[in-house]
Motif scaffolding. Sequence first.
Motif, mmCIF file in Angstrom:
data_model
loop_
_atom_site.group_PDB
_atom_site.id
_atom_site.type_symbol
_atom_site.label_atom_id
_atom_site.label_comp_id
_atom_site.label_asym_id
_atom_site.label_seq_id
_atom_site.Cartn_x
_atom_site.Cartn_y
_atom_site.Cartn_z
ATOM 1 N N LEU A 235 71.019 -3.470 52.397
ATOM 2 C CA LEU A 235 71.748 -2.212 52.560
ATOM 3 C C LEU A 235 73.246 -2.420 52.334
ATOM 4 N N ALA A 236 73.795 -3.544 52.812
ATOM 5 C CA ALA A 236 75.221 -3.829 52.607
ATOM 6 C C ALA A 236 75.561 -3.912 51.127
ATOM 7 N N ARG A 237 74.677 -4.569 50.349
ATOM 8 C CA ARG A 237 74.944 -4.676 48.904
ATOM 9 C C ARG A 237 74.861 -3.295 48.239
ATOM 10 N N ASP A 238 73.931 -2.448 48.686
ATOM 11 C CA ASP A 238 73.826 -1.100 48.112
ATOM 12 C C ASP A 238 75.072 -0.279 48.422
ATOM 13 N N ILE A 239 75.585 -0.429 49.646
ATOM 14 C CA ILE A 239 76.793 0.314 50.010
ATOM 15 C C ILE A 239 77.987 -0.184 49.201
ATOM 16 N N GLU A 240 78.056 -1.495 49.007
ATOM 17 C CA GLU A 240 79.135 -2.043 48.182
ATOM 18 C C GLU A 240 79.101 -1.459 46.780
ATOM 19 N N GLN A 241 77.907 -1.358 46.221
ATOM 20 C CA GLN A 241 77.788 -0.815 44.866
ATOM 21 C C GLN A 241 78.216 0.656 44.827
ATOM 22 N N ALA A 242 77.835 1.413 45.861
ATOM 23 C CA ALA A 242 78.202 2.834 45.897
ATOM 24 C C ALA A 242 79.691 3.010 46.125
ATOM 25 N N LEU A 243 80.281 2.170 46.986
ATOM 26 C CA LEU A 243 81.719 2.284 47.258
ATOM 27 C C LEU A 243 82.573 1.748 46.116
ATOM 28 N N GLY A 244 81.975 0.934 45.248
ATOM 29 C CA GLY A 244 82.721 0.347 44.139
ATOM 30 C C GLY A 244 83.313 1.376 43.200
ATOM 31 N N LYS A 245 82.810 2.606 43.251
ATOM 32 C CA LYS A 245 83.367 3.672 42.418
ATOM 33 C C LYS A 245 84.706 4.158 42.956
ATOM 34 N N PHE A 246 84.971 3.868 44.255
ATOM 35 C CA PHE A 246 86.176 4.393 44.903
ATOM 36 C C PHE A 246 87.094 3.290 45.443
ATOM 37 N N ILE A 247 86.523 2.128 45.783
ATOM 38 C CA ILE A 247 87.275 1.036 46.387
ATOM 39 C C ILE A 247 87.106 -0.210 45.522
ATOM 40 N N GLN A 248 88.189 -0.902 45.286
ATOM 41 C CA GLN A 248 88.117 -2.092 44.451
ATOM 42 C C GLN A 248 87.501 -3.255 45.231
ATOM 43 N N GLN A 249 86.400 -3.776 44.712
ATOM 44 C CA GLN A 249 85.691 -4.921 45.274
ATOM 45 C C GLN A 249 85.483 -4.799 46.791
ATOM 46 N N PRO A 250 84.736 -3.793 47.237
ATOM 47 C CA PRO A 250 84.510 -3.638 48.681
ATOM 48 C C PRO A 250 83.614 -4.765 49.223
ATOM 49 N N VAL A 251 83.914 -5.160 50.449
ATOM 50 C CA VAL A 251 83.103 -6.162 51.144
ATOM 51 C C VAL A 251 82.524 -5.497 52.389
ATOM 52 N N VAL A 252 81.201 -5.379 52.433
ATOM 53 C CA VAL A 252 80.536 -4.607 53.487
ATOM 54 C C VAL A 252 79.624 -5.513 54.316
ATOM 55 N N THR A 253 79.667 -5.311 55.621
ATOM 56 C CA THR A 253 78.747 -5.956 56.546
ATOM 57 C C THR A 253 78.001 -4.863 57.307
ATOM 58 N N VAL A 254 76.689 -5.004 57.431
ATOM 59 C CA VAL A 254 75.876 -4.033 58.159
ATOM 60 C C VAL A 254 75.248 -4.720 59.362
ATOM 61 N N ILE A 255 75.439 -4.144 60.530
ATOM 62 C CA ILE A 255 74.850 -4.648 61.780
ATOM 63 C C ILE A 255 73.917 -3.572 62.320
ATOM 64 N N VAL A 256 72.647 -3.934 62.536
ATOM 65 C CA VAL A 256 71.644 -2.970 62.993
ATOM 66 C C VAL A 256 71.579 -2.984 64.515
ATOM 67 N N THR A 257 71.548 -1.794 65.122
ATOM 68 C CA THR A 257 71.359 -1.649 66.566
ATOM 69 C C THR A 257 70.305 -0.577 66.813
ATOM 70 N N ASN A 258 69.884 -0.461 68.077
ATOM 71 C CA ASN A 258 68.884 0.557 68.445
ATOM 72 C C ASN A 258 67.639 0.451 67.564
ATOM 73 N N PHE A 259 66.980 -0.701 67.632
ATOM 74 C CA PHE A 259 65.897 -1.040 66.716
ATOM 75 C C PHE A 259 64.662 -0.160 66.902
ATOM 76 N N SER A 260 64.174 0.367 65.803
ATOM 77 C CA SER A 260 62.882 1.067 65.757
ATOM 78 C C SER A 260 61.997 0.474 64.672
ATOM 79 N N GLY A 261 62.578 0.212 63.502
ATOM 80 C CA GLY A 261 61.825 -0.367 62.403
ATOM 81 C C GLY A 261 61.047 0.677 61.630
ATOM 82 N N PRO A 262 60.579 0.330 60.429
ATOM 83 C CA PRO A 262 59.770 1.259 59.633
ATOM 84 C C PRO A 262 58.478 1.607 60.360
ATOM 85 N N TYR A 263 57.996 2.806 60.144
ATOM 86 C CA TYR A 263 56.758 3.242 60.804
ATOM 87 C C TYR A 263 55.600 2.303 60.493
#
Length: 206
Positions: A90-118
């Motif tokens: 997900l972090a890499r996908d967000i980096e790719q999406a933000l790359g249109k607006f921010i130069q070389q974004p570096v994103v970290t994703v931390i998951v909380t409140n775990f449920s997981g896929p059904y």
Amino acid sequence: MNLLRRAVMARGLALSALGLLAACRTRYPLAPADDIAPLHDYLIGPGDSVNILVWRNPEVSLTVAVRPDGKITTPLVEDLPASGKTSTELARDIEQALGKFIQQPVVTVIVTNFSGPYAQQIRVIGEAAKPQALPYRLGMSLMDVMIAVGGITDFAAGNKASIIRLREGQQQQLRVRIDDLLKDGDISANIMMRPGDVLLIPESFF
């Protein structure tokens, strides 16, 4: 004559009861105690919260919830699929999406409140004290599941319970011994759970 008739009837009732008992016994194979789920990375699911940190860009760093449709919306990024991905993916996908607006974004994703896929949740139905769906956790055992759902009801046939499990594309139904585990403390009945298991706890008729 009446005594003979009564004896025949009593014998017939006894045989019928034995037949009913035999029919009620599950014919499913016993779930193996050493069946450990393979290691896997946690996958994000609907209901999870994800903390998105964009280095040197606090204005687009925030915590969002994964919607029921499995997507998230953040500043500059709308309707980005998140369910079924690892936090790194997900972090890499967000980096790719933000790359249109921010130069070389570096994103970290931390998951909380775990449920997981059904598809990876543990579902407990039938005569559990609190039937529910539980997020799967690595190393989760039958005992862990029983603690989470508050055990079984007084009407449960614990040793006739079974797990529906998908393995190599094939659906299996495996018998488990909940009564032996909870009432007798038989640790050999504490089998390991797998992602997506469905635990069925039937009602006792006797």
